[in-house]
Design a protein around this motif. Sequence first.
Motif, PDB file in Angstrom:
ATOM      1  N   LEU A 298       0.839  -1.201   0.000  1.00  0.00           N
ATOM      2  CA  LEU A 298       0.000   0.000   0.000  1.00  0.00           C
ATOM      3  C   LEU A 298       0.872   1.248   0.000  1.00  0.00           C
ATOM      4  N   ILE A 299       1.718   1.313  -0.998  1.00  0.00           N
ATOM      5  CA  ILE A 299       2.640   2.435  -1.131  1.00  0.00           C
ATOM      6  C   ILE A 299       2.465   3.037  -2.527  1.00  0.00           C
ATOM      7  N   PRO A 300       2.895   4.286  -2.704  1.00  0.00           N
ATOM      8  CA  PRO A 300       2.840   4.867  -4.044  1.00  0.00           C
ATOM      9  C   PRO A 300       3.748   4.092  -5.003  1.00  0.00           C
ATOM     10  N   TYR A 301       3.300   3.954  -6.232  1.00  0.00           N
ATOM     11  CA  TYR A 301       4.099   3.246  -7.241  1.00  0.00           C
ATOM     12  C   TYR A 301       5.409   3.981  -7.509  1.00  0.00           C
ATOM     13  N   GLN A 302       5.365   5.297  -7.482  1.00  0.00           N
ATOM     14  CA  GLN A 302       6.564   6.102  -7.693  1.00  0.00           C
ATOM     15  C   GLN A 302       7.210   6.391  -6.344  1.00  0.00           C
ATOM     16  N   SER A 303       8.437   5.943  -6.176  1.00  0.00           N
ATOM     17  CA  SER A 303       9.107   6.070  -4.879  1.00  0.00           C
ATOM     18  C   SER A 303       9.302   7.527  -4.459  1.00  0.00           C
ATOM     19  N   ASP A 304       9.389   8.442  -5.402  1.00  0.00           N
ATOM     20  CA  ASP A 304       9.534   9.857  -5.051  1.00  0.00           C
ATOM     21  C   ASP A 304       8.328  10.370  -4.265  1.00  0.00           C
ATOM     22  N   VAL A 305       7.160   9.826  -4.556  1.00  0.00           N
ATOM     23  CA  VAL A 305       5.950  10.262  -3.852  1.00  0.00           C
ATOM     24  C   VAL A 305       6.048   9.890  -2.376  1.00  0.00           C
ATOM     25  N   MET A 306       6.511   8.675  -2.087  1.00  0.00           N
ATOM     26  CA  MET A 306       6.655   8.265  -0.690  1.00  0.00           C
ATOM     27  C   MET A 306       7.690   9.139   0.018  1.00  0.00           C
ATOM     28  N   ARG A 307       8.763   9.449  -0.650  1.00  0.00           N
ATOM     29  CA  ARG A 307       9.781  10.328  -0.063  1.00  0.00           C
ATOM     30  C   ARG A 307       9.185  11.691   0.253  1.00  0.00           C
ATOM     31  N   LEU A 308       8.389  12.218  -0.669  1.00  0.00           N
ATOM     32  CA  LEU A 308       7.730  13.508  -0.430  1.00  0.00           C
ATOM     33  C   LEU A 308       6.718  13.424   0.705  1.00  0.00           C
ATOM     34  N   MET A 309       5.983  12.319   0.784  1.00  0.00           N
ATOM     35  CA  MET A 309       5.022  12.143   1.876  1.00  0.00           C
ATOM     36  C   MET A 309       5.740  12.154   3.220  1.00  0.00           C
ATOM     37  N   LYS A 310       6.898  11.517   3.290  1.00  0.00           N
ATOM     38  CA  LYS A 310       7.665  11.457   4.545  1.00  0.00           C
ATOM     39  C   LYS A 310       8.222  12.817   4.939  1.00  0.00           C
ATOM     40  N   SER A 311       8.456  13.683   3.961  1.00  0.00           N
ATOM     41  CA  SER A 311       9.040  14.988   4.269  1.00  0.00           C
ATOM     42  C   SER A 311       7.999  16.107   4.334  1.00  0.00           C
ATOM     43  N   SER A 312       6.733  15.779   4.166  1.00  0.00           N
ATOM     44  CA  SER A 312       5.697  16.806   4.136  1.00  0.00           C
ATOM     45  C   SER A 312       4.802  16.734   5.375  1.00  0.00           C
TER      46      SER A 312
END
Length: 142
Positions: free
Chosen positions: A35-49
């Motif tokens: 249950l994670i975003p397909y694009q890893s950059d999105v998860m990185r942004l979620m963690k930093s936002s």
Amino acid sequence: MITKYLYIAGSIPFLVLGILHTVYTITDTFNPKKLIPYQSDVMRLMKSSPLAITKETNMWRAWVGFNISHGIGMLFFSVTYLYLSTFYIPFLESSVFFMSAAPIIALLYLALSKKYWFSIPTIGSTIGLLCFVAGALAQLYK
């Protein structure tokens, strides 16, 4: 007696979906794969936002918490109806509230799955809804 088995059958898809959703989410906190975003950059942004409402958490932690609480809610719904239909069927059958709440909640899950989710929860919600409606109708017309 048919109401009992239809309500048990209606609970099972929600139980399976609730277990899978909760397990996948908890597992993703250690090894993100489901249950994670397909694009890893999105998860990185979620963690930093951080969230606009508070700086105490970030979007990733909120996402995980929402998903776990959603899974627990589905588990509570399904286990409650499994319990009532297995051990307290006379109570369930005599309660307009409980007899009607199951199909209403199943319909809400179906509407959410059609609008926001994907085919597997839609199929499970449809099966559960049909079983609950059939069970309620069987009780109503017995």
